[in-house]
Design an enzyme around this catalytic site. Structure first.
Site, PDB file in Angstrom:
ATOM      1  N   CYS A 180     -20.255  23.607   2.833  1.00  0.00           N
ATOM      2  CA  CYS A 180     -20.936  23.000   1.699  1.00  0.00           C
ATOM      3  C   CYS A 180     -22.489  22.759   1.824  1.00  0.00           C
ATOM      4  O   CYS A 180     -23.297  22.410   0.972  1.00  0.00           O
ATOM      5  CB  CYS A 180     -20.343  22.222   0.799  1.00  0.00           C
ATOM      6  SG  CYS A 180     -20.165  20.573   1.474  1.00  0.00           S
TER       7      CYS A 180
ATOM      8  N   CYS B 264      42.404  -3.873 -46.033  1.00  0.00           N
ATOM      9  CA  CYS B 264      41.657  -4.903 -46.641  1.00  0.00           C
ATOM     10  C   CYS B 264      40.199  -4.687 -46.274  1.00  0.00           C
ATOM     11  O   CYS B 264      39.918  -4.424 -45.110  1.00  0.00           O
ATOM     12  CB  CYS B 264      42.148  -6.176 -46.411  1.00  0.00           C
ATOM     13  SG  CYS B 264      41.027  -7.451 -47.022  1.00  0.00           S
TER      14      CYS B 264
ATOM     15  N   CYS C 212     -21.008   5.559   6.145  1.00  0.00           N
ATOM     16  CA  CYS C 212     -21.153   4.251   6.937  1.00  0.00           C
ATOM     17  C   CYS C 212     -22.397   3.773   7.116  1.00  0.00           C
ATOM     18  O   CYS C 212     -22.300   2.634   7.622  1.00  0.00           O
ATOM     19  CB  CYS C 212     -20.223   4.486   8.322  1.00  0.00           C
ATOM     20  SG  CYS C 212     -21.371   5.437   9.324  1.00  0.00           S
TER      21      CYS C 212
ATOM     22  N   CYS D  66     -20.610  11.524   9.646  1.00  0.00           N
ATOM     23  CA  CYS D  66     -20.309  11.198  11.090  1.00  0.00           C
ATOM     24  C   CYS D  66     -18.671  11.629  11.421  1.00  0.00           C
ATOM     25  O   CYS D  66     -17.978  11.559  10.229  1.00  0.00           O
ATOM     26  CB  CYS D  66     -20.557   9.848  11.564  1.00  0.00           C
ATOM     27  SG  CYS D  66     -19.533   8.373  10.831  1.00  0.00           S
TER      28      CYS D  66
ATOM     29  N   CYS E 123      14.800  26.858 -14.078  1.00  0.00           N
ATOM     30  CA  CYS E 123      15.026  25.324 -14.098  1.00  0.00           C
ATOM     31  C   CYS E 123      15.884  24.724 -12.866  1.00  0.00           C
ATOM     32  O   CYS E 123      15.843  23.615 -12.767  1.00  0.00           O
ATOM     33  CB  CYS E 123      15.808  24.989 -15.498  1.00  0.00           C
ATOM     34  SG  CYS E 123      17.481  25.664 -15.318  1.00  0.00           S
TER      35      CYS E 123
ATOM     36  N   CYS F 295     -25.668   8.935   8.654  1.00  0.00           N
ATOM     37  CA  CYS F 295     -24.489   9.105   7.962  1.00  0.00           C
ATOM     38  C   CYS F 295     -24.536   8.302   6.462  1.00  0.00           C
ATOM     39  O   CYS F 295     -24.608   7.020   6.470  1.00  0.00           O
ATOM     40  CB  CYS F 295     -23.092   8.759   8.688  1.00  0.00           C
ATOM     41  SG  CYS F 295     -21.609   8.911   7.810  1.00  0.00           S
TER      42      CYS F 295
END
Length: 526
Positions: A135, A289, A120, A140, A239, A117
């Site tokens: 793939c 004023c 690990c 492990c 929305c 593996c």
């Protein structure tokens, strides 16, 4: 009420026209459901079936396994047509590669009793504690389990990538379920099921609070629609805010923000106060004023806002001369006041109609109760059918809602925030007058409709009930036509020539916002 004095907007030319309008209204009150629904409600129970429907379609067309079909659909946002288009145009290998799927050939690997593996760094592990993904990468089971656990807990379980360096392949669902705990496997499955809603632009959760648990699926990929969930909530599919047509989503977003934040308070302060040049607190002018004195003791000139001395004469203030007004400051204050006046004008009318809407919702419920009660106690020949008054109050409710939203629409349509460069001043004024004429006609007829519906029809004799029914039907038709004309004006005269693609609005429906039909499908077996 003397109906003969009503406005000519819905008056009748002759008895024949009156009968024609009456018949049209009768069709309207039947609330005929469209044969072709544009949206569906997907409940929690039917969510798996709805997802399964798409999975089976892809599995059959492409001859792939369920986990592969799900990986493809998640990547292509559950758009089966887009997925098939990529398959036809670019081939299966390209489609698989983009989605993170690979088809590994086991015959290319030499079987070994022990394996290493690389995660690990354990050596000579029995092959039965190792797992190889499609793939081709093997690790492990403990490392895979840790990897899956972290991804699921972090909410990234819909597309769990292989642990191998730079490998973009998606891990097999069955392997994930096999290696993690039952609780995590259940959580993982929930994420995969909810992906049908969260990664699908044609399906969205109902935004009800508390959440009703349902989702809404659009049947057609149109731009903007407003839908009604089975829980009764009406909302904009684009929305997810409350239904807001004829406002576009952007207009509504800006309007809501404008109404809830403190921008208008700040605007008022800008127009009516000056900041003290020492403590920077806003000071309002109470007399003629122009020498102002802040509580902090600082003296300043109201005309320009600059600090001054304390003594002054009629002609001047000691140690200060502000000269003339600066034109830019004058224009800035005038514009701020004008913007505030525009907002106040539209907000006042928007709020007035939304307040009326709340009262008329109570009126609608009251009329429904009254109609049901009187149908049981009065002459059955006269009172057996109360759909005419129910339809009229529903028309009032729908048109009042449209009328209220027409004011924020007008604020942004004829302001400079969104369409500053799209219209000349003359063109803007001309379009504004056109829209406001239609808006005022609709407003006048809506108010008349509201007034008639407040009458105690349950106390009327047969002749007066028939007379009221005829006038309500005609006025309802008039309001409906005015709503149609307003929307046609918006689409053809206002937004259409400018940026209708950006500011799309939900279309007007005479029957009101369409209630989504419930999705019904048998759970497919594979």
């Amino acid at each position: 009420m003397n109906y003969e004095e009503e406005d000519e907007n819905y008056s009748l030319d002759d008895d024949e026209q009156e009968d024609e309008n009456y018949n049209e209204a009768e069709v309207d009150v039947q609330h005929v459901t469209s044969t072709k629904s544009t949206s569906q409600v997907i409940t929690k129970k039917s969510l798996v079936a709805a997802q399964k429907e798409s999975l089976v379609r892809v599995m059959e067309l492409l001859s792939v396994k369920e986990n592969q079909a799900r990986t493809l659909l998640i990547y292509y946002q559950w758009n089966v047509d887009k997925l098939l288009s990529v398959y036809i145009d670019q081939g299966k290998d390209h489609m698989f590669s983009c989605a993170g799927l690979t088809v590994f050939d086991p015959s290319l690997v030499t079987l070994k009793k022990t394996m290493n593996c690389d995660v690990c760094m354990e050596d000579d592990l029995p092959s039965d504690v190792m797992t190889r993904m499609e793939c081709g990468h093997s690790f492990c089971n403990d490392c895979w389990k840790e990897h899956f656990t972290v991804r699921i807990n972090e909410g990234e379980s819909k597309r769990i990538l292989c642990m191998a360096h730079k490998c973009k392949a998606i891990c097999d669902e069955d392997v994930v379920r096999k290696l993690v705990s039952p609780e995590l496997a259940e959580k993982y499955d929930r994420f995969l099921i909810e992906s049908y809603v969260e990664d699908n632009k044609m399906v969205k959760w109902c935004p009800s609070i508390p959440h009703c648990g349902s989702a809404i699926r659009k049947i057609e990929d149109d731009d903007v629609v407003e839908v009604e969930c089975s829980c009764g909530l009406q909302f904009c599919f684009s929305c997810l805010s409350e239904s807001h047509s004829p406002c576009s989503c952007l207009m509504w977003k800006l309007w809501k923000k404008k109404c809830v934040d403190e921008s208008e308070t700040v605007n008022w302060i800008t127009v009516n106060t000056k900041l003290c040049p020492k403590c920077y607190k806003p000071i309002s002018k109470q007399d003629g004023c122009n020498l102002m004195t802040c509580k902090c003791g600082q003296h300043f000139c109201w005309l320009c806002g600059e600090a001054t001395g304390a003594s002054h004469t009629v002609q001047s203030i000691a140690g200060h001369s502000c000269g003339r007004y600066k034109d830019d400051k004058v224009r800035q204050m005038e514009r701020a006041k004008r913007d505030l006046d525009r907002y106040t004008h539209y907000h006042y009318r928007y709020k007035a109609h939304t307040d009326s809407l709340k009262l008329e919702d109570k009126l609608r419920k009251s009329i429904l109760e009254k109609a049901v009660s009187n149908a049981e106690t009065k002459d059955q020949q006269v009172f057996k059918e109360y759909s005419w008054v129910i339809d009229a109050v529903n028309r009032l409710f729908r048109s009042r809602k449209i009328l209220s939203y027409s004011y924020p629409f007008a604020l942004y349509m004829f302001g400079e925030e969104l369409f500053k460069d799209e219209m000349s001043d003359e063109e803007r004024e001309m379009k504004k007058n056109l829209f406001e004429d239609q808006q005022q006609q609709l407003e006048g007829n809506v108010e008349k409709l509201s007034k008639i519906l407040e009458e105690p029809f349950d106390e009327y004799d047969h002749e007066k009930v028939v007379d009221m029914k005829r006038h309500l039907n005609n006025l309802s038709n008039a309001v409906d036509n005015l709503c149609k004309k307003m929307y046609e004006c918006i689409e053809n005269e206002l937004l259409g020539p400018i940026q209708f693609g950006i500011h799309n609005i939900a279309p007007y429906r005479s029957k009101g916002i369409e209630q989504a039909t419930e999705f019904c499908a048998e759970i497919c077996q594979t």
